[in-house]
Enzyme design. Structure first.
Site, PDB file in Angstrom:
ATOM      1  N   ASP A 104       0.946  -0.817   0.279  1.00  0.00           N
ATOM      2  CA  ASP A 104      -0.183  -0.008   0.209  1.00  0.00           C
ATOM      3  C   ASP A 104       1.004   0.944   0.170  1.00  0.00           C
ATOM      4  OD1 ASP A 104      -2.696  -0.538  -0.099  1.00  0.00           O
ATOM      5  OD2 ASP A 104      -2.526  -1.786   1.770  1.00  0.00           O
ATOM      6  N   ARG A 112       4.131   3.807   4.757  1.00  0.00           N
ATOM      7  CA  ARG A 112       4.349   2.543   5.554  1.00  0.00           C
ATOM      8  C   ARG A 112       5.861   2.181   5.738  1.00  0.00           C
ATOM      9  NH1 ARG A 112      -0.250   0.539   6.566  1.00  0.00           N
ATOM     10  NH2 ARG A 112      -1.167  -0.073   4.991  1.00  0.00           N
ATOM     11  N   ARG A 172      -8.045   9.120   1.647  1.00  0.00           N
ATOM     12  CA  ARG A 172      -7.640   8.374   1.110  1.00  0.00           C
ATOM     13  C   ARG A 172      -7.619   8.879  -0.708  1.00  0.00           C
ATOM     14  NH1 ARG A 172      -8.176   2.797   3.162  1.00  0.00           N
ATOM     15  NH2 ARG A 172      -7.023   1.768   1.517  1.00  0.00           N
ATOM     16  N   LYS A 202      -8.710   0.625  -6.675  1.00  0.00           N
ATOM     17  CA  LYS A 202      -9.726  -0.016  -5.456  1.00  0.00           C
ATOM     18  C   LYS A 202     -10.484   0.635  -4.298  1.00  0.00           C
ATOM     19  CE  LYS A 202      -5.592   1.098  -1.942  1.00  0.00           C
ATOM     20  NZ  LYS A 202      -4.937   0.225  -1.072  1.00  0.00           N
ATOM     21  N   HIS A 203     -11.495   0.559  -3.864  1.00  0.00           N
ATOM     22  CA  HIS A 203     -11.898  -0.484  -4.081  1.00  0.00           C
ATOM     23  C   HIS A 203     -13.645  -0.650  -4.671  1.00  0.00           C
ATOM     24  CE1 HIS A 203      -9.528   0.872  -0.521  1.00  0.00           C
ATOM     25  NE2 HIS A 203      -9.345  -0.160  -0.300  1.00  0.00           N
ATOM     26  N   HIS A 215     -12.451  -3.729   7.840  1.00  0.00           N
ATOM     27  CA  HIS A 215     -11.409  -3.447   8.323  1.00  0.00           C
ATOM     28  C   HIS A 215     -12.550  -4.185   9.727  1.00  0.00           C
ATOM     29  CE1 HIS A 215      -8.632  -1.208   6.493  1.00  0.00           C
ATOM     30  NE2 HIS A 215      -7.516  -2.413   6.281  1.00  0.00           N
ATOM     31  N   ASP A 288      -9.462  -7.016  -1.067  1.00  0.00           N
ATOM     32  CA  ASP A 288      -8.889  -6.784  -0.271  1.00  0.00           C
ATOM     33  C   ASP A 288      -8.935  -7.889   0.441  1.00  0.00           C
ATOM     34  OD1 ASP A 288      -8.044  -5.063   1.562  1.00  0.00           O
ATOM     35  OD2 ASP A 288     -10.742  -3.618   0.802  1.00  0.00           O
TER      36      ASP A 288
END
Length: 970
Positions: A104, A112, A172, A202-203, A215, A288
């Protein structure tokens, strides 16, 4: 043309042939590998395994998955770049088949990895109006990925974020405008692919309108299919048509696509059927993360993987149990729930992607200077984004935005740092530029201090600059804003002196959206803060637009913009369009170039407008005689005495209109400090005609220098400090107390005979002070508020070095006495300099275009673009002749009355008696002729480097150019 068309056709044919051959080679290699794989290995090639998380690297587990399960790819999360590079090399070496390395990296690898600088989030990119900038950012991310061996960036996010309470997408996304999201998403994907990195949109089918984090649970989007087609699906369909390489499917429950209970879109053949069947998509489709509760809650163990493959996915992202996944998929094939041919086709597509993006030979990653390489160019790009993205949402108080330095030491600035407990770039910059006092309110502090802080801010300061920092990306808890912070912000919303910058998620603005002056900054880093400082000071125009709506206060797309070139108040035209002959105007070139060749001036700018249209706007020569920097038409010049009409007189006219100034009254009526002096009874009308008896000038600098012209140390400091805050030149700050002495010197100066014409700077120093006394504002503030800002005159003003780089400002004289330096961006006139750069007689700087706007307004008798600035009768009155002993109007210079018989007509032979304007000592002049609808602007720095150089006048340069304009009339 035929040859060109043939060459183009051949190039396209060659490209198509090469692409076809590449596909043939990729398939040949994929088939050769596929033939060697067992069924277990084939399934494993579809699995992406987690290689790290915020707490550790899964080294042993990953090695086992590669050695014994032959998995197809890895997904790295947190860690360091060198460690990831070493592990990537190790893992690739262990694998018989190249591994897909995914990550990502929506805003770069800094999302990250430690020690890697992040690029702006997509929401900030959504605020820019520059496609190439989005491509540059994505290209930089692609270069980072390729350098670190990352094959596939799980980006861009093309969800349309139209729900401000979205806990997982939010910043995002590129925003809520589906067209922007689609366009920027496609640009982002192409730029990644251009760097040899696989993009992943995405998504699907769209995670933007949810209040649930997938999540943690399965989000529900209860919309009709028509509504989905209109909004959420639009960017995905656009990128599919743009041949995006891969698509990630989100875990969403959307009954309009699949109404089976708890069936997420990631496991829905109906939802993925949109991609595969309706849109004909043949690229890779991946889930995902399968460990997310949006799917794992209802499909445990290996069931989710089986359903995902059956639904049409090719890649399984992070299934919780590799063995359970392989076992369940093998069982599904055996039970004919999933065909072997479908499985083989999925593996073939994955292998072909590996061949295309990785190849068959993998070179080790060079860790030498790895971190430096990953960060190279990022800061410059971040600054470029900030320059284009920062968004001015509201400006109710133009005198506060831009916020210019004021010479008036009584005007104090405070900085309030919300969510801040120590200095940052923004607060330090404000303290340096404005000598601001800084106050901080951390979010951990309760509200006990708020009432006293609010009272102090309101009572002591003319301006309060607010920086809202530490804003959470998530909507929970008011985006992290404390109750005390919200209370203080709410109390300041109606304050005219407050200017608020929100560094972070713009959705947080909904809690203080009625702020009078408000800027959305999107990110909270030192570069963004630096650009915000430039915007506050007027050095940078706002360019961004809001990518999302903020309640009812600001719709998506909001943002106050500088007027585009096409909306210019003074449009360009051909000379023939307004009755001038181009060939006759060409003589202007010869006159200007001859003046430069004879060292009458190092350079100049000439502007001619007729009938409201500019037909000549040209720069000549250089800034200085060293010929290093050519003059540009938008360079700023010290206007010298042109200040008298373009700042002071127009301000007097405005106040005269409003009945606040009466020319029949005296100086003593408006300036109490002149009462009891021989200046008290001087009528304003005679002051403005230069016949009231005032001296031509007062040499104020003699009171603060030695006989040799050296600054006395008791009056000056090399840098500003309390009590010495009047900037006179570079490294020279005057004691504040001397301002009163200068007023006294004027009051005590000898008075000449009344009714005799003596051109005087003192006349207009006093008129400037009257403007300030009547309006309650400094002269620069008043002129800016009433003329320069509403007319869009961005360059016109005092203190140019506070607003523009020195490269845009023409230097004036090398002053051998008093200041002992080349004057550059500081006013040439020493008296105006001692007044802090703002005076009624000098101190104004401008480019030629902005002056033409003001002059056109006067030529239109006080009106511009339907807006009335000064009454028609007032303009006619002030610009007419008013003295039997001189050629003067009120403030304005005019042609000599006997021009028809004079040997040296002024300003030129053909100027009509209704002409009005002024000249400036530095080598400037402006003239307006209502009879011929003409505006003429001439700017030069003839005083550079020596102010005794009078060749510009001896050669009649200004007069000859002006006469050439009249001779060009058809």
């Amino acid at each position: 043309m035929i040859r060109l068309l043939c060459a183009t056709a051949f190039s396209l044919l060659l490209q198509a042939t090469l692409e076809a051959q590449a596909n043939v080679n990729a398939r040949r290699w994929a088939d050769s590998v596929l033939a060697t794989l067992s069924q277990k290995d084939k399934i494993a090639q579809l699995i992406i395994v987690r290689a790290s998380d915020p707490s550790r690297y899964y080294t042993a587990e990953t090695e086992n998955a590669i050695r014994n399960r032959h998995i197809g790819g890895l997904c790295f999360f947190q860690g360091g770049p060198v460690r990831q590079a070493l592990l990537t090399d190790e893992f690739q070496h262990l694998s018989a088949i190249p591994l897909l390395i995914t990550q990502d990296a929506e805003w770069g690898l800094g999302m990250r990895l430690d020690s890697v600088t992040s690029l702006p989030h997509q929401l900030m990119l959504g605020a820019v109006r520059n496609d190439s900038l989005v491509s540059r950012v994505a290209g930089q991310i692609g270069r980072q990925c390729r350098r670190l061996g990352v094959t596939m960036d799980l980006a861009p996010d093309i969800d349309v974020n139209n729900n401000p309470d979205n806990p997982v997408i939010n910043d995002r996304s590129f925003g809520e405008n589906k067209y922007t999201v689609a366009r920027y998403g496609a640009l982002y994907a192409r730029a990644l692919e251009g760097q040899g990195v696989m993009a992943c949109a995405k998504h699907f089918p769209g995670h933007g309108d949810t209040r649930t984090d997938s999540h943690l649970d399965l989000p529900v989007i209860d919309k009709s299919r028509a509504s989905l087609d209109t909004l959420e699906l639009y960017p995905f369909k656009t990128l599919v048509q743009d041949t995006i390489t891969s698509v990630m499917v989100g875990h969403l429950y959307i009954p309009a696509l699949d109404n089976r209970e708890h069936r997420p879109t990631s496991l829905s053949d109906s939802a993925i059927g949109l991609l595969r069947n309706d849109w004909g998509y043949r690229g890779l489709v991946m889930t995902d993360a399968l460990g997310m509760q949006g799917v794992a809650k209802f499909f445990p163990n290996g069931d989710a993987s089986v359903e995902a493959l059956r639904a049409g996915n090719d890649l399984l992202c992070l299934p919780p149990d590799i063995d359970a996944t392989i076992k369940s998929v093998r069982k599904a094939v055996r039970k004919h729930r999933l065909s072997q041919s479908d499985l083989d086709e999925k593996v073939r597509k994955v292998l072909m992607a590996k061949y295309t993006y990785i190849g068959t030979t993998i070179n080790p990653i060079d860790t030498n200077r790895l971190t430096d390489d990953l960060n190279s160019g990022t800061d410059a790009l971040r600054r470029d984004v900030a320059l284009s993205a920062l968004t001015l949402l509201r400006r109710r108080d133009p005198r506060m935005f831009p916020l210019f330095n004021r010479p008036d030491s009584a005007f104090h600035v405070a900085y309030l740092g919300i969510g801040q407990d120590s200095d940052n770039t923004f607060s330090r910059g404000l303290q340096d530029a404005y000598r601001a006092d800084a106050y901080f309110l951390p979010y951990g502090e309760d509200g006990q201090r708020v009432p006293a802080l609010l009272r102090s801010l309101r009572e002591k300061y003319g301006a309060v600059v607010i920086g809202v920092h530490g804003v959470s990306r998530r909507p929970q808890g008011h985006y992290g804003l404390s109750t005390a912070a919200l209370s203080l912000l709410d109390s300041l919303q109606s304050d005219a002196g407050a200017v608020t910058f929100v560094f972070g998620n713009p959705y947080a603005i909904r809690y203080f959206s009625t702020m009078r002056n408000l800027v959305a900054c999107y990110e909270d880093d030192s570069l963004t803060q630096g650009v915000a400082l430039d915007m506050l000071s007027g050095r940078k125009d706002p360019e961004g637009v809001l990518p999302v709506s903020i309640g009812d206060a600001f719709p998506a797309g909001a943002g106050i913009q500088p007027p585009p070139p096409g909306a210019a108040l003074m449009p360009a035209a051909r000379p023939e369009d307004v009755g001038l002959k181009s060939d006759r105007l060409m003589v202007i070139d010869s006159i200007a170039e001859d003046a430069i060749a004879h060292h009458a001036t190092p350079g100049c700018v000439v502007l001619v407008a007729r009938n409201g249209k500019i037909v000549w706007d040209k720069a000549y020569g250089f800034m200085t005689y060293d010929k290093k920097e050519p003059v540009r038409a938008d360079d700023l010049y010290d206007l010298a005495s042109v200040t008298k009409i373009c700042a002071t007189t127009v301000s007097v006219m405005k106040l005269y209109d409003e009945g606040k100034i009466d020319l029949g009254k005296t100086l003593g009526d408006y300036l109490p400090w002149l009462k009891g002096t021989d200046k008290e009874g001087l009528p304003l009308k005679d002051v403005m005609l230069h016949q009231a008896g005032l001296q031509a000038s007062t040499l104020f600098y003699k009171g603060v220098t030695t006989k040799e012209g050296e600054p006395l140390p008791e009056w000056f400091r090399r840098r500003p400090e309390p009590g010495f805050e009047v900037r006179v030149a570079e490294g020279l700050y005057l004691k504040n107390a001397y301002l009163d002495s200068m007023y006294k010197q004027i009051a005590a100066s000898p008075l000449g005979p009344f009714g005799k014409y003596v051109y005087s700077d003192n006349d207009f120093i006093l008129m400037g002070k009257i403007v300030e006394a009547v309006s309650g504002m400094t002269l620069d503030q008043y002129a800016r508020k009433n003329f320069y800002e509403p007319l869009g005159m961005t360059t016109t003003g005092f203190h140019p070095r506070d607003r523009f780089p020195l490269s845009m400002i023409a230097p004036t004289a090398e002053e051998v006495k008093f200041r002992h330096q080349l004057l550059h961006g500081d006013v040439h006139d020493p008296g105006a300099a001692l007044f802090g750069g703002v005076s009624g007689h000098a101190g104004l700087f401008s480019d030629a275009y902005d002056l033409s706007v003001l002059l056109q307004m006067l030529l239109n008798y006080g009106e511009m673009n339907g807006v009335r600035y000064i009454r028609d009768s007032t303009v006619r009155f002030f610009t007419d002749y008013h003295s039997p002993i001189s050629r003067r109007g009120y403030g304005f210079d005019k042609p000599e009355k006997d021009n028809a018989v004079r040997l040296d007509p002024y300003p030129c032979a053909s100027a009509s008696p209704r002409t009005f304007g002024h000249t400036g000592f530095t080598g400037t002049c402006i003239w307006v002729d209502p009879v011929y609808n003409l505006v003429f602007v001439f700017l030069s720095n003839r005083v550079n480097p020596n102010e005794t150089n009078n060749l510009l006048s001896h050669l009649n340069v200004r007069s000859n150019i002006q006469e050439a304009i009249y001779r060009a009339m058809q």
